[in-house]
Scaffold this active site. Structure first.
Site, PDB file in Angstrom:
ATOM      1  N   PRO A 143       0.835  -1.145  -0.132  1.00 36.00           N
ATOM      2  CA  PRO A 143       0.067  -0.151  -0.086  1.00 36.00           C
ATOM      3  C   PRO A 143       0.805   1.306   0.075  1.00 36.00           C
ATOM      4  O   PRO A 143       1.884   1.361   0.722  1.00 36.00           O
ATOM      5  CB  PRO A 143      -0.708  -0.099   1.349  1.00 36.00           C
ATOM      6  CG  PRO A 143      -0.809  -1.628   1.653  1.00 36.00           C
ATOM      7  CD  PRO A 143       0.460  -2.284   0.963  1.00 36.00           C
ATOM      8  N   CYS A 144       0.424   2.285  -0.803  1.00 30.97           N
ATOM      9  CA  CYS A 144       1.182   3.315  -1.230  1.00 30.97           C
ATOM     10  C   CYS A 144       0.840   4.787  -0.694  1.00 30.97           C
ATOM     11  O   CYS A 144       1.504   5.670  -0.973  1.00 30.97           O
ATOM     12  CB  CYS A 144       1.698   3.414  -2.593  1.00 30.97           C
ATOM     13  SG  CYS A 144      -0.038   3.613  -3.563  1.00 30.97           S
ATOM     14  N   GLN A 145      -0.351   4.692   0.182  1.00 29.54           N
ATOM     15  CA  GLN A 145      -0.817   6.023   0.690  1.00 29.54           C
ATOM     16  C   GLN A 145       0.072   6.970   1.293  1.00 29.54           C
ATOM     17  O   GLN A 145       0.072   8.205   1.005  1.00 29.54           O
ATOM     18  CB  GLN A 145      -1.979   5.796   1.395  1.00 29.54           C
ATOM     19  CG  GLN A 145      -3.514   5.142   0.550  1.00 29.54           C
ATOM     20  CD  GLN A 145      -3.104   3.796   0.527  1.00 29.54           C
ATOM     21  OE1 GLN A 145      -2.363   2.969   1.078  1.00 29.54           O
ATOM     22  NE2 GLN A 145      -4.321   3.134  -0.010  1.00 29.54           N
ATOM     23  N   PHE A 189       3.384   7.078   0.577  1.00 30.90           N
ATOM     24  CA  PHE A 189       4.265   7.876  -0.239  1.00 30.90           C
ATOM     25  C   PHE A 189       3.508   8.480  -1.433  1.00 30.90           C
ATOM     26  O   PHE A 189       4.471   9.576  -1.996  1.00 30.90           O
ATOM     27  CB  PHE A 189       5.154   6.644  -1.094  1.00 30.90           C
ATOM     28  CG  PHE A 189       5.713   5.568   0.021  1.00 30.90           C
ATOM     29  CD1 PHE A 189       6.414   6.103   1.077  1.00 30.90           C
ATOM     30  CD2 PHE A 189       5.633   4.254  -0.005  1.00 30.90           C
ATOM     31  CE1 PHE A 189       7.265   5.145   1.783  1.00 30.90           C
ATOM     32  CE2 PHE A 189       6.241   3.356   0.621  1.00 30.90           C
ATOM     33  CZ  PHE A 189       7.113   3.885   1.686  1.00 30.90           C
ATOM     34  N   SER A 190       2.293   8.433  -1.524  1.00 27.90           N
ATOM     35  CA  SER A 190       1.671   8.889  -2.827  1.00 27.90           C
ATOM     36  C   SER A 190       1.581  10.306  -3.026  1.00 27.90           C
ATOM     37  O   SER A 190       1.317  10.902  -1.826  1.00 27.90           O
ATOM     38  CB  SER A 190       0.489   8.117  -2.961  1.00 27.90           C
ATOM     39  OG  SER A 190      -0.540   8.814  -4.104  1.00 27.90           O
TER      40      SER A 190
END
Length: 442
Positions: free
Chosen positions: A81-83, A85-86
């Site tokens: 899950p990238c939230q 970093f996004s």
């Protein structure tokens, strides 16, 4: 194509990565995630794989081997899950989800598969997050892997979307594998290529899974379009262009609707007003074309172009058109009694109730005369932007129509937006397979 073992998809979501790898011949045996709806989708579309709802922080390499049937694990793939970093999120360096790539590295070291692939957002390369990228890269190297990474744009690999993602690929150092990245696909498809052939989802009878739309223009979307460029919202709703690739499809579409379908394509409105007559003054004028026969010759005369097979009764003058439009309901359907009052001779013989109309197609009426249609093709709002359906988002992401998404509508949008485009996954998987073939290992 047989390989020396099976593959595991960590943080699998709906299974975009697995879908592409399976098409390239890899045996996907297990998908792990914490999202129950995504796992339901994964399970329904990957019949040979097991779907496991579990936090990877609670798993060990030995447990994963057991869950994979105690077979040799040839590869691990996944996109943590990238939230955190996004660039589309809060970009919080302290987000707890930022630790999940480290868990990926831990399991990689414990299992020691022949290869791995990790996908993540380009925000991982930002100044704030680069410390995480460098640390993860060092952990992968320390685990015994020869690494290569790139920032890839899905549009370069046959996906009708400008979606940039970081991809890290590693091969166990003792295997001496040489890897070459896939060559760009010159097709560079645009939005029309991906969804231009789909039927109108509004008011039509459903003919395709995940392609219904009950709220085409949510208030949040309208507000974002109206206030575009004013800084009212963190992200504006971007109306897409038929002749350009779509912007990145993300999980935000489940609530915020930051991308909008452009509405009817250009030059697709048809002749709907007072210059169209059912009976013309010369032989070639406005002949109705049949679905079962070749079209009449398309000429430079606008009135000899022919009428669409579904063309309904046509008002005789612009005033009548305006009267009819003013009495349409919010769905664009002109009530049958209004049509009977305005055009009694043209609707004579109609029976039953109308079906709900679509934005830019004639509204079919249940009648004894199957060639007679009425109503919604006079609706004036055909070209207005609307929300994408889940199926349209899936097409843009390069999922096949046979890949069905499950869960609530919000969950379906989230699953599509979080997925790796299968076409990109396939291209990468094919190059990984090629690297092993050239090294003489299967």
């Amino acid at each position: 194509m047989p390989y020396e073992g099976v593959c595991i998809d960590l943080f699998c979501g709906a299974g975009g990565l697995s879908y592409g790898f399976a098409q390239a011949g890899f045996d996907i045996r297990l998908g792990v995630d914490v999202d129950a709806s995504a796992l339901l989708t994964f399970e329904h579309n990957h019949h040979d794989a097991r779907a496991l709802k579990e936090d990877v922080r609670q798993l060990t390499g030995a447990k994963l081997r057991e869950l994979a049937g105690n077979e040799a694990i040839f590869g691990i793939i996944g996109g943590p899950p990238c939230q955190g970093f996004s660039v589309a999120g809060n970009h919080n360096p302290d987000d707890v989800r930022n630790q999940l790539p480290y868990e990926y590295a831990r399991l990689l070291e414990e299992i020691q598969p022949a290869f791995f692939l990790m996908e993540n957002v380009k925000g991982l390369l930002s100044k704030k997050q680069r410390v995480h990228f460098d640390a993860i890269y060092e952990l992968f190297t320390a685990a015994g892997y020869k690494l290569d990474w790139r920032l890839l744009n899905a549009w370069d690999y046959g996906v009708a979307q400008t979606r940039e993602r970081v991809v890290i690929i590693g091969f166990r150092a003792d295997l001496n594998i040489s890897f070459e990245w896939p060559q760009p696909d010159p097709s560079r498809p645009v939005l029309w290529d991906a969804i231009g052939d789909l039927p109108d989802p509004i008011g039509s009878e459903p003919t395709l899974m995940n392609h219904t739309l009950f709220n085409p223009r949510p208030a949040s979307m309208e507000n974002r379009i109206r206030n575009a460029g004013k800084g009212v919202a963190l992200f504006d709703c971007k109306v897409q262009d038929w002749e350009q690739p779509c912007k990145t499809v993300t999980a935000h579409l489940s609530k915020d609707v930051d991308l909008a379908h452009p509405g009817s394509p250009p030059n697709h409105e048809g002749h709907l007003f007072d210059n169209v007559r059912e009976q013309g003054g010369y032989e070639q004028e406005n002949r109705t074309v049949s679905w079962d026969t070749p079209s009449y010759t398309i000429t430079a005369h606008n009135r000899s172009a022919g009428l669409h097979p579904n063309h309904g009764p046509v008002p005789q003058d612009s005033e009548q058109v305006l009267r009819l439009i003013s009495q349409a309901d919010p769905n664009g359907v002109i009530p049958l009694e209004v049509l009977q009052a305005e055009m009694p001779s043209r609707v004579e013989g109609l029976k039953g109730r109308q079906k709900k109309g679509a934005w830019h197609k004639p509204n079919p009426t249940i009648t004894a005369q199957t060639t007679l249609y009425t109503g919604a093709h006079y609706h004036p709002n055909a070209s207005r932007p609307r929300r994408f359906t889940v199926r349209e988002c899936a097409r843009i992401q390069s999922f096949a129509d046979s890949f069905v998404f499950y869960g609530s509508l919000s969950a379906q949008y989230r699953q599509v937006g979080n997925a790796v485009p299968p076409k990109l996954a396939y291209q990468l998987a094919r190059q990984i397979a090629l690297a092993f073939r050239e090294a003489g290992r299967r």
